[in-house]
Design a protein around this motif. Structure first.
Motif, PDB file in Angstrom:
ATOM      1  N   VAL A  20       1.129  -1.400  -0.261  1.00 21.94           N
ATOM      2  CA  VAL A  20       0.130   0.151  -0.127  1.00 21.94           C
ATOM      3  C   VAL A  20       1.204   1.145   0.174  1.00 21.94           C
ATOM      4  N   GLU A  21       0.657   2.176  -0.892  1.00 23.87           N
ATOM      5  CA  GLU A  21       0.951   4.081  -0.733  1.00 23.87           C
ATOM      6  C   GLU A  21       0.329   4.443  -0.593  1.00 23.87           C
ATOM      7  N   GLU A  22       0.365   5.177   0.327  1.00 25.44           N
ATOM      8  CA  GLU A  22      -0.437   6.704   0.637  1.00 25.44           C
ATOM      9  C   GLU A  22       0.417   7.660   0.969  1.00 25.44           C
ATOM     10  N   VAL A  23      -0.352   9.021   1.082  1.00 26.80           N
ATOM     11  CA  VAL A  23       0.114  10.316   1.481  1.00 26.80           C
ATOM     12  C   VAL A  23      -1.605  11.324   1.947  1.00 26.80           C
ATOM     13  N   ASP A  44       0.320   5.779 -19.181  1.00 27.59           N
ATOM     14  CA  ASP A  44       2.229   6.003 -19.473  1.00 27.59           C
ATOM     15  C   ASP A  44       2.393   7.770 -18.987  1.00 27.59           C
ATOM     16  N   VAL A  45       1.153   7.912 -18.338  1.00 28.92           N
ATOM     17  CA  VAL A  45       0.995   9.177 -17.416  1.00 28.92           C
ATOM     18  C   VAL A  45       0.487   8.967 -15.416  1.00 28.92           C
ATOM     19  N   PHE A  46       1.603   8.987 -14.710  1.00 31.18           N
ATOM     20  CA  PHE A  46       0.862   9.174 -13.358  1.00 31.18           C
ATOM     21  C   PHE A  46       1.633  10.231 -12.849  1.00 31.18           C
ATOM     22  N   PHE A  47       0.706  10.517 -11.663  1.00 28.38           N
ATOM     23  CA  PHE A  47       0.237  11.641 -10.720  1.00 28.38           C
ATOM     24  C   PHE A  47       1.587  11.095  -9.804  1.00 28.38           C
ATOM     25  N   VAL A  48       2.246  11.545  -9.078  1.00 30.22           N
ATOM     26  CA  VAL A  48       3.276  11.810  -8.445  1.00 30.22           C
ATOM     27  C   VAL A  48       2.861  12.342  -6.964  1.00 30.22           C
ATOM     28  N   LEU A  49       2.673  11.634  -5.768  1.00 25.61           N
ATOM     29  CA  LEU A  49       2.217  12.308  -4.448  1.00 25.61           C
ATOM     30  C   LEU A  49       2.793  12.431  -3.657  1.00 25.61           C
ATOM     31  N   ILE A  50       4.367  13.525  -2.560  1.00 28.37           N
ATOM     32  CA  ILE A  50       4.769  13.118  -2.204  1.00 28.37           C
ATOM     33  C   ILE A  50       4.788  14.206  -0.673  1.00 28.37           C
ATOM     34  N   GLY A  51       5.056  13.105   0.478  1.00 32.99           N
ATOM     35  CA  GLY A  51       4.642  13.482   1.348  1.00 32.99           C
ATOM     36  C   GLY A  51       5.611  14.028   1.894  1.00 32.99           C
ATOM     37  N   ALA A  52       5.303  14.671   3.582  1.00 29.90           N
ATOM     38  CA  ALA A  52       6.278  15.542   4.231  1.00 29.90           C
ATOM     39  C   ALA A  52       7.429  14.814   4.370  1.00 29.90           C
ATOM     40  N   THR A  53       7.252  13.629   4.540  1.00 30.41           N
ATOM     41  CA  THR A  53       8.069  12.581   5.472  1.00 30.41           C
ATOM     42  C   THR A  53       9.314  11.585   4.386  1.00 30.41           C
ATOM     43  N   GLY A  54       8.404  11.443   2.406  1.00 31.18           N
ATOM     44  CA  GLY A  54       8.715  11.630   1.988  1.00 31.18           C
ATOM     45  C   GLY A  54       8.112  10.180   1.820  1.00 31.18           C
ATOM     46  N   LYS A  55       7.729   9.415   1.785  1.00 28.37           N
ATOM     47  CA  LYS A  55       6.673   8.935   1.572  1.00 28.37           C
ATOM     48  C   LYS A  55       5.551   8.747   0.456  1.00 28.37           C
ATOM     49  N   GLY A  56       5.343   8.252  -0.022  1.00 30.26           N
ATOM     50  CA  GLY A  56       4.233   8.985  -1.292  1.00 30.26           C
ATOM     51  C   GLY A  56       2.854   7.757  -2.209  1.00 30.26           C
ATOM     52  N   CYS A  57       2.469   8.318  -3.133  1.00 33.07           N
ATOM     53  CA  CYS A  57       1.302   7.158  -4.029  1.00 33.07           C
ATOM     54  C   CYS A  57       2.007   7.664  -5.312  1.00 33.07           C
ATOM     55  N   VAL A  58       1.753   6.574  -5.638  1.00 31.90           N
ATOM     56  CA  VAL A  58       1.109   6.724  -7.490  1.00 31.90           C
ATOM     57  C   VAL A  58       0.390   6.543  -7.898  1.00 31.90           C
ATOM     58  N   VAL A  59      -0.555   7.564  -8.818  1.00 37.55           N
ATOM     59  CA  VAL A  59      -1.720   7.573  -9.344  1.00 37.55           C
ATOM     60  C   VAL A  59      -1.522   7.520 -10.743  1.00 37.55           C
ATOM     61  N   PRO A  60      -1.939   6.139 -11.259  1.00 38.57           N
ATOM     62  CA  PRO A  60      -2.311   6.383 -13.029  1.00 38.57           C
ATOM     63  C   PRO A  60      -2.790   7.421 -13.352  1.00 38.57           C
ATOM     64  N   HIS A  61      -3.118   7.927 -14.418  1.00 41.58           N
ATOM     65  CA  HIS A  61      -3.759   8.783 -14.773  1.00 41.58           C
ATOM     66  C   HIS A  61      -4.773   8.618 -15.071  1.00 41.58           C
ATOM     67  N   SER A  62      -4.973   7.405 -15.527  1.00 39.90           N
ATOM     68  CA  SER A  62      -6.700   7.010 -15.755  1.00 39.90           C
ATOM     69  C   SER A  62      -7.536   6.768 -14.273  1.00 39.90           C
ATOM     70  N   ALA A  63      -6.641   6.308 -13.239  1.00 43.31           N
ATOM     71  CA  ALA A  63      -7.518   6.786 -11.882  1.00 43.31           C
ATOM     72  C   ALA A  63      -7.838   8.374 -11.666  1.00 43.31           C
ATOM     73  N   ALA A  64      -7.750   9.265 -12.159  1.00 39.37           N
ATOM     74  CA  ALA A  64      -7.683  10.039 -11.866  1.00 39.37           C
ATOM     75  C   ALA A  64      -8.921  11.106 -12.152  1.00 39.37           C
ATOM     76  N   ASP A  65     -10.159  10.835 -11.617  1.00 41.49           N
ATOM     77  CA  ASP A  65     -10.964  11.049 -11.511  1.00 41.49           C
ATOM     78  C   ASP A  65     -11.529  13.346 -11.592  1.00 41.49           C
ATOM     79  N   PRO A  66     -12.196  13.585 -12.697  1.00 43.29           N
ATOM     80  CA  PRO A  66     -11.831  14.794 -12.082  1.00 43.29           C
ATOM     81  C   PRO A  66     -12.286  15.679 -10.682  1.00 43.29           C
ATOM     82  N   ALA A  67     -12.645  15.156  -9.736  1.00 34.88           N
ATOM     83  CA  ALA A  67     -12.513  15.695  -8.532  1.00 34.88           C
ATOM     84  C   ALA A  67     -10.542  15.712  -8.020  1.00 34.88           C
ATOM     85  N   PHE A  68     -10.220  14.623  -8.522  1.00 33.18           N
ATOM     86  CA  PHE A  68      -8.940  14.607  -8.132  1.00 33.18           C
ATOM     87  C   PHE A  68      -8.141  15.782  -8.756  1.00 33.18           C
ATOM     88  N   LEU A  69      -8.519  15.582 -10.238  1.00 35.81           N
ATOM     89  CA  LEU A  69      -7.530  16.751 -10.572  1.00 35.81           C
ATOM     90  C   LEU A  69      -7.810  17.807  -9.979  1.00 35.81           C
TER      91      LEU A  69
END
Length: 109
Positions: A20-23, A44-69
């Motif tokens: 599990v990846e989480e931020v 072929d497009v991924f959003f990488v969210l990085i937290g203050a501690t360096g841990k993060g989460c990768v979100v594939p573009h296909s999972a990025a709904d309008p509310a997320f964007l």
């Protein structure tokens, strides 16, 4: 179960092997977009969210709904021009689209 869960509190991605990846949104320090040359028939497009501690989460573009964007675009100083540049990129690249401001007004390292 593999997948991405986006809530008002956090973004979580569960991988096929159970990892599990989480931020938490409140801990978000940086957002990058990674593109690959794998498209158009593979993700072929991924959003990488990085937290203050360096841990993060990768979100594939296909999972990025309008509310997320929309939530990303509401971040102060979010670089929409870099997002557009990333969306048309067909090479292996990284784009820094947002970094949290330090309390003194500068960008975090």
């Amino acid at each position: 179960m593999a997948g991405v869960e986006i809530t008002d509190t956090f973004v979580r991605r569960t991988l096929a092997d159970g990892r599990v990846e989480e931020v938490a949104w409140r801990e978000l320090a940086e957002v990058r977009i990674i593109t690959t040359a794998d498209g158009p028939f593979a993700e072929d497009v991924f959003f990488v969210l990085i937290g203050a501690t360096g841990k993060g989460c990768v979100v594939p573009h296909s999972a990025a709904d309008p509310a997320f964007l929309g939530r990303l675009q509401a971040l102060p100083g979010f670089d929409n021009e870099k997002v557009v540049e990333a969306m048309v990129c067909t090479a292996d690249r990284q784009f820094l689209v947002w970094r949290a401001q330090r309390p003194d007004g500068g960008r975090a390292n």
